[in-house]
Every structure is written in C-alpha cells, then in structure tokens.
Design a protein around this motif. Structure first.
Motif, PDB file in Angstrom:
ATOM      1  N   MET A  17       0.806  -1.707  -0.198  1.00  0.00           N
ATOM      2  CA  MET A  17       0.092  -0.100  -0.354  1.00  0.00           C
ATOM      3  C   MET A  17       0.999   1.071   0.011  1.00  0.00           C
ATOM      4  O   MET A  17       0.911   2.294  -0.290  1.00  0.00           O
ATOM      5  N   ILE A  18       1.805   1.607   0.517  1.00  0.00           N
ATOM      6  CA  ILE A  18       2.365   2.971   1.229  1.00  0.00           C
ATOM      7  C   ILE A  18       3.839   1.685   0.985  1.00  0.00           C
ATOM      8  O   ILE A  18       4.548   2.405  -0.407  1.00  0.00           O
ATOM      9  N   CYS A  19       4.736   1.292   1.707  1.00  0.00           N
ATOM     10  CA  CYS A  19       6.333   1.021   1.422  1.00  0.00           C
ATOM     11  C   CYS A  19       6.690  -0.503   1.697  1.00  0.00           C
ATOM     12  O   CYS A  19       7.715  -1.509   1.087  1.00  0.00           O
ATOM     13  N   GLY A  20       4.698  -1.134   1.774  1.00  0.00           N
ATOM     14  CA  GLY A  20       5.294  -2.684   2.018  1.00  0.00           C
ATOM     15  C   GLY A  20       5.995  -3.099   2.940  1.00  0.00           C
ATOM     16  O   GLY A  20       6.230  -4.859   2.977  1.00  0.00           O
ATOM     17  N   VAL A  21       5.784  -2.814   3.828  1.00  0.00           N
ATOM     18  CA  VAL A  21       6.386  -3.089   5.148  1.00  0.00           C
ATOM     19  C   VAL A  21       5.579  -4.034   6.077  1.00  0.00           C
ATOM     20  O   VAL A  21       5.566  -5.324   6.173  1.00  0.00           O
ATOM     21  N   CYS A  22       3.702  -3.641   6.020  1.00  0.00           N
ATOM     22  CA  CYS A  22       3.177  -4.451   6.851  1.00  0.00           C
ATOM     23  C   CYS A  22       2.643  -5.766   5.766  1.00  0.00           C
ATOM     24  O   CYS A  22       2.662  -6.808   6.303  1.00  0.00           O
ATOM     25  N   GLY A  23       2.849  -5.048   4.423  1.00  0.00           N
ATOM     26  CA  GLY A  23       2.618  -6.333   3.355  1.00  0.00           C
ATOM     27  C   GLY A  23       4.086  -7.579   3.604  1.00  0.00           C
ATOM     28  O   GLY A  23       3.691  -8.691   3.855  1.00  0.00           O
ATOM     29  N   GLY A  24       5.432  -7.339   3.688  1.00  0.00           N
ATOM     30  CA  GLY A  24       5.966  -7.738   4.106  1.00  0.00           C
ATOM     31  C   GLY A  24       6.078  -8.707   5.472  1.00  0.00           C
ATOM     32  O   GLY A  24       6.408  -9.834   5.438  1.00  0.00           O
ATOM     33  N   ILE A  25       5.777  -8.222   6.827  1.00  0.00           N
ATOM     34  CA  ILE A  25       5.907  -8.405   7.836  1.00  0.00           C
ATOM     35  C   ILE A  25       5.076  -9.873   7.941  1.00  0.00           C
ATOM     36  O   ILE A  25       4.190 -10.964   8.547  1.00  0.00           O
ATOM     37  N   GLY A  26       3.503  -9.913   6.988  1.00  0.00           N
ATOM     38  CA  GLY A  26       2.378 -10.564   7.281  1.00  0.00           C
ATOM     39  C   GLY A  26       2.961 -11.917   6.219  1.00  0.00           C
ATOM     40  O   GLY A  26       2.291 -12.517   6.767  1.00  0.00           O
ATOM     41  N   GLN A  27       3.524 -12.053   5.261  1.00  0.00           N
ATOM     42  CA  GLN A  27       3.707 -12.540   4.632  1.00  0.00           C
ATOM     43  C   GLN A  27       4.742 -13.156   5.340  1.00  0.00           C
ATOM     44  O   GLN A  27       4.998 -14.435   5.736  1.00  0.00           O
ATOM     45  N   TYR A  28       5.741 -12.720   6.230  1.00  0.00           N
ATOM     46  CA  TYR A  28       6.626 -13.119   6.925  1.00  0.00           C
ATOM     47  C   TYR A  28       6.705 -14.042   7.873  1.00  0.00           C
ATOM     48  O   TYR A  28       6.152 -15.237   8.403  1.00  0.00           O
TER      49      TYR A  28
END
Length: 66
Positions: A17-28
């Motif tokens: 959405m913005i920088c991909g931090v939450c998406g990366g944490i979700g995948q991890y």
C-alpha cells in the motif's frame, strides 16, 4: 550450506500500500497483511504516533524483495 530460514523483506507488488512493510511482515508471519495494518494502526494511535516513526525506520532498514 543452504539458508533454510525465512527472511523479512518488504513487498514490492502484491500486498503493498505505501512502502510494503506491513505486507512483508504479513508474509513473514503467515498472516493477512490487512490484519497487520490494523494492528499497526492501533499501535500508532495508542503510542501517539511512535508507530509512524517505527514504520519509516522499517521502510528504510528492511530490504525490498526481488
């Protein structure tokens, strides 16, 4: 030797959405990124904006996936 451990990386396309931090944490963590975003929002509000600073630092430190 093989590296058989997970690496935390920012998402580059999907779940970004913005920088991909939450998406990366979700995948991890194997979670839905929307849940991670909501938890991050609650943390940011409860900590009077400290979560935003942590997000910016994470966006700088965590590498983007290939």
């Amino acid at each position: 030797m093989e590296d058989n451990y997970k690496k935390l990386k920012r998402t580059n396309r999907s779940n970004k959405m913005i920088c991909g931090v939450c998406g990366g944490i979700g995948q991890y963590l194997g979670m839905d990124p929307t849940v991670v975003r909501l938890l991050w929002l609650i943390f940011s509000i409860a900590s009077f904006g400290t979560g935003l600073l942590v997000y910016l630092i994470a966006a700088i430190i965590i590498p983007e996936e290939d």
